[in-house]
Design a protein around this motif. Structure first.
Motif, PDB file in Angstrom:
ATOM      1  N   THR A 185      -2.261  58.940  56.791  1.00 33.76           N
ATOM      2  CA  THR A 185      -1.490  59.860  57.628  1.00 33.76           C
ATOM      3  C   THR A 185      -0.567  59.055  58.529  1.00 33.76           C
ATOM      4  OG1 THR A 185      -3.307  61.456  57.669  1.00 33.76           O
ATOM      5  CG2 THR A 185      -1.622  61.683  59.367  1.00 33.76           C
TER       6      THR A 185
ATOM      7  N   LYS B  24       2.036  59.172  61.844  1.00 31.71           N
ATOM      8  CA  LYS B  24       2.332  59.973  63.026  1.00 31.71           C
ATOM      9  C   LYS B  24       3.364  59.264  63.901  1.00 31.71           C
ATOM     10  CE  LYS B  24      -2.276  62.079  63.352  1.00 31.71           C
ATOM     11  NZ  LYS B  24      -3.468  62.278  64.226  1.00 31.71           N
TER      12      LYS B  24
ATOM     13  N   PRO C  41       3.926  59.929  67.771  1.00 30.36           N
ATOM     14  CA  PRO C  41       3.464  60.733  68.913  1.00 30.36           C
ATOM     15  C   PRO C  41       4.588  61.241  69.796  1.00 30.36           C
ATOM     16  CG  PRO C  41       2.142  58.724  68.666  1.00 30.36           C
ATOM     17  CD  PRO C  41       3.298  58.601  67.734  1.00 30.36           C
TER      18      PRO C  41
ATOM     19  N   ASP D 180       5.728  64.309  68.319  1.00 28.17           N
ATOM     20  CA  ASP D 180       4.646  65.196  67.887  1.00 28.17           C
ATOM     21  C   ASP D 180       4.808  65.506  66.400  1.00 28.17           C
ATOM     22  OD1 ASP D 180       2.335  66.627  68.141  1.00 28.17           O
ATOM     23  OD2 ASP D 180       3.292  68.460  68.873  1.00 28.17           O
ATOM     24  N   PHE D 181       5.096  64.458  65.629  1.00 26.71           N
ATOM     25  CA  PHE D 181       5.414  64.579  64.211  1.00 26.71           C
ATOM     26  C   PHE D 181       4.339  63.895  63.385  1.00 26.71           C
ATOM     27  CE2 PHE D 181       7.766  62.790  60.461  1.00 26.71           C
ATOM     28  CZ  PHE D 181       7.928  63.992  59.800  1.00 26.71           C
ATOM     29  N   GLU D 182       3.934  64.542  62.302  1.00 27.55           N
ATOM     30  CA  GLU D 182       2.888  63.998  61.437  1.00 27.55           C
ATOM     31  C   GLU D 182       3.256  64.198  59.979  1.00 27.55           C
ATOM     32  OE1 GLU D 182      -1.693  65.177  60.259  1.00 27.55           O
ATOM     33  OE2 GLU D 182      -1.136  65.135  62.374  1.00 27.55           O
TER      34      GLU D 182
ATOM     35  N   PRO E 271       1.327  64.343  56.671  1.00 32.94           N
ATOM     36  CA  PRO E 271      -0.052  64.409  56.172  1.00 32.94           C
ATOM     37  C   PRO E 271      -0.203  63.655  54.854  1.00 32.94           C
ATOM     38  CG  PRO E 271       1.082  66.488  55.793  1.00 32.94           C
ATOM     39  CD  PRO E 271       2.026  65.641  56.581  1.00 32.94           C
TER      40      PRO E 271
ATOM     41  N   THR F 257       2.623  55.130  63.728  1.00 33.91           N
ATOM     42  CA  THR F 257       1.204  54.892  63.474  1.00 33.91           C
ATOM     43  C   THR F 257       0.863  55.261  62.033  1.00 33.91           C
ATOM     44  OG1 THR F 257       0.511  57.107  64.187  1.00 33.91           O
ATOM     45  CG2 THR F 257       0.641  55.388  65.875  1.00 33.91           C
TER      46      THR F 257
ATOM     47  N   ASP G 211      -2.586  55.725  59.740  1.00 25.37           N
ATOM     48  CA  ASP G 211      -4.042  55.853  59.779  1.00 25.37           C
ATOM     49  C   ASP G 211      -4.550  56.129  58.370  1.00 25.37           C
ATOM     50  OD1 ASP G 211      -6.676  56.302  60.302  1.00 25.37           O
ATOM     51  OD2 ASP G 211      -6.386  57.895  61.761  1.00 25.37           O
TER      52      ASP G 211
END
Length: 493
Positions: A114, A116, A118, A121-123, A125, A185, A187
């Motif tokens: 994933t 991101k 921050p 506020d974007f991700e 998936p 980021t 993850d």
């Protein structure tokens, strides 16, 4: 012609099992496989091609490319053909405004990772942008293009949402163009993703790398814990396992000793575990109790052994192995209370005997080698029981594993020569062509290097230095928020 001759083309096949067998085989010159597969756009059959390749010193990956001759649909994907790593990984890259070198960093994103940002506020998936090999700029640009491709339909169906996405795309494009400061980021619970370190082997101030144990939800998402019968019988299994270990302890020890050991294990009290084992068991006795595998979350056995290291302290050595997936793990836990001061150990390595000194490195310690200008932060490599030579070897292997492409053919000649020079320096340290220093800094004083003499004052090449921990170190260790006043009152009463 030469380039085409290097890839063996296998005849088209329809058995996916043959592809799996080819991927599982340990071959470096794997052929290109083709199978017929359904096109999700037009419903006709297209061709999917599979090629197994190895990124030098990183991972074995499977490249797949689909093409439909009827409608022209094309896509490709990167999948990892190797094993899932024991721990997940989290990369955090600080991208300042106007630094275009940051956007050229190579990024490997597995199908379970994933991404991101921050600040927005974007991700992204895992199911979006599945396994891919790209750069920071490429991933952001691809995400912006995917959002923008459906804006025409959104404006007809939901104008308010389309307007909000247009405003968001301006910010996302600004990030991709280097006009905005943000944090990138990555993850990945499988531990198979990667962001290039431009300063390797030295620490990168812009890149933070952390490894973590997967949660039960992440284990389930990766395909583990799929046996529902185990989930239904978890309470019963745990109860039976507890009764079984209790019975075995009472058979091997006295009933009082068994209860003391079980109570200490249940309360996770290291000091009581040491005392109970030392009091009620023989020095060479190894305790066995049920545990959970850190890779597949299945049931396994953990073996525990308490020992007293001269000139150091009492420690608990724990080792577990899983019969289901083959995962093995060992670690050293300190016994007793948290020391009031940290400890810094300095070893001057001058002879082969120094290379064979026993070294205990806890997971809270950092390692420095001034001659290499190398520093490993706390948590790197975890807890180890090894030698000075083994520690250097582990560091070299970890750098090759973590930094992936840094050793590959895609590296620039100038940086490749830098890496070759660094690796030659590591070889010189192991071969003792010149003296070097090993510094282990442990805020919890749980690390140790063995003496070569009976007394510390007689060992001129080894020094121990105690120091007061800083507020930041106590905060990171969780000591600032620790309140033991109620326990102290209970003990006094």
């Amino acid at each position: 012609m030469e380039a085409n001759s290097t890839i063996q083309t296998a005849p088209p096949i329809v058995d996916v099992g043959s592809v799996v067998e080819a991927v599982s085989a340990e071959v470096s010159d794997a052929p290109l496989y083709e199978i017929e597969s359904l096109c999700m756009r037009c419903g006709e059959n297209g061709i999917t091609r599979f090629l197994l390749t190895i990124i030098p010193h990183f991972r074995k990956i499977l490249l797949s490319a689909f093409e439909c001759p009827h409608c022209g649909e094309r896509n490709n994907e990167v999948q990892f053909a190797g094993e899932i790593q024991p721990m997940g990984c989290l990369y955090a890259l600080d991208v300042p405004t106007g630094d275009h070198k940051m956007f050229a960093r190579q990024v490997v994103k597995s199908e379970s990772a994933t991404i991101k940002i921050p600040e927005l506020d974007f991700e992204i998936p895992p199911e979006s942008q599945r396994g891919s090999l790209s750069t920071v700029e490429g991933i952001l640009t691809r995400a912006a293009d995917a959002l923008e491709s459906l804006q025409g339909e959104r404006k007809k169906e939901d104008p308010d949402t389309a307007e909000a996405i247009d405003a968001f795309l301006v910010k996302l494009r600004a990030c991709a163009a280097g006009e905005m400061h943000f944090t990138f980021t990555l993850d990945d619970p499988t531990g198979n993703s990667f962001i290039e370190n431009l300063n390797a082997p030295s620490p990168d101030p812009s890149l933070i790398i952390k490894f973590y144990d997967r949660t039960p939800e992440q284990q389930a998402a990766l395909g583990y814990l799929v046996d529902k019968s185990k989930e239904v019988g978890t309470a019963k299994t745990s109860l039976e396992a507890s009764q079984d270990i209790s019975q075995r302890l009472e058979e091997r020890l006295s009933s009082v000793g068994a209860k003391a050991c079980l109570r200490a294990i249940a309360q996770a009290n290291n000091a009581e575990i040491v005392n109970a084992l030392s009091r009620y068991s023989a020095p060479e006795e190894v305790m066995t109790f049920p545990s959970t595998c850190g890779a597949c979350a299945g049931h396994c056995e953990c073996r525990m052994f308490a020992m007293n290291i001269p000139h150091f302290q009492e420690v608990i050595v724990m080792a577990s192995s899983c019969d289901s997936c083959g995962y093995r793990n060992s670690e050293v836990k300190p016994g007793g209370r948290i020391p009031e001061k940290g400890k810094r150990i300095t070893l001057q390595v001058k002879s082969i005997k120094d290379l064979s000194r026993d070294v205990i490195k806890s997971d809270s310690s950092s390692v420095k080698i001034p001659e290499l200008e190398l520093e490993l932060t706390s948590g790197t490599l975890g807890g180890l029981v090894t030698t000075a030579e083994g520690l250097i070897t582990k560091i070299s292997e970890s750098l090759e594993r973590v930094h992936g492409f840094t050793f590959g053919d895609s590296l620039e000649d100038a940086r490749k020569s830098k890496w070759k020079e660094f690796r030659s320096k590591i070889d010189k340290l192991i071969q003792l062509e010149e003296p070097w220093s090993l510094i282990i800094d442990d805020p919890l004083a749980n690390s140790f290097i063995a003496l070569m003499t009976d007394e510390l004052k007689d060992d001129t090449q080894l020094s121990f230095e105690e120091y007061e921990r800083s507020w930041e170190q106590n905060e990171e260790l969780g000591l600032n928020d620790m309140d033991t006043s109620s326990a102290d009152v209970a003990v006094q009463n």
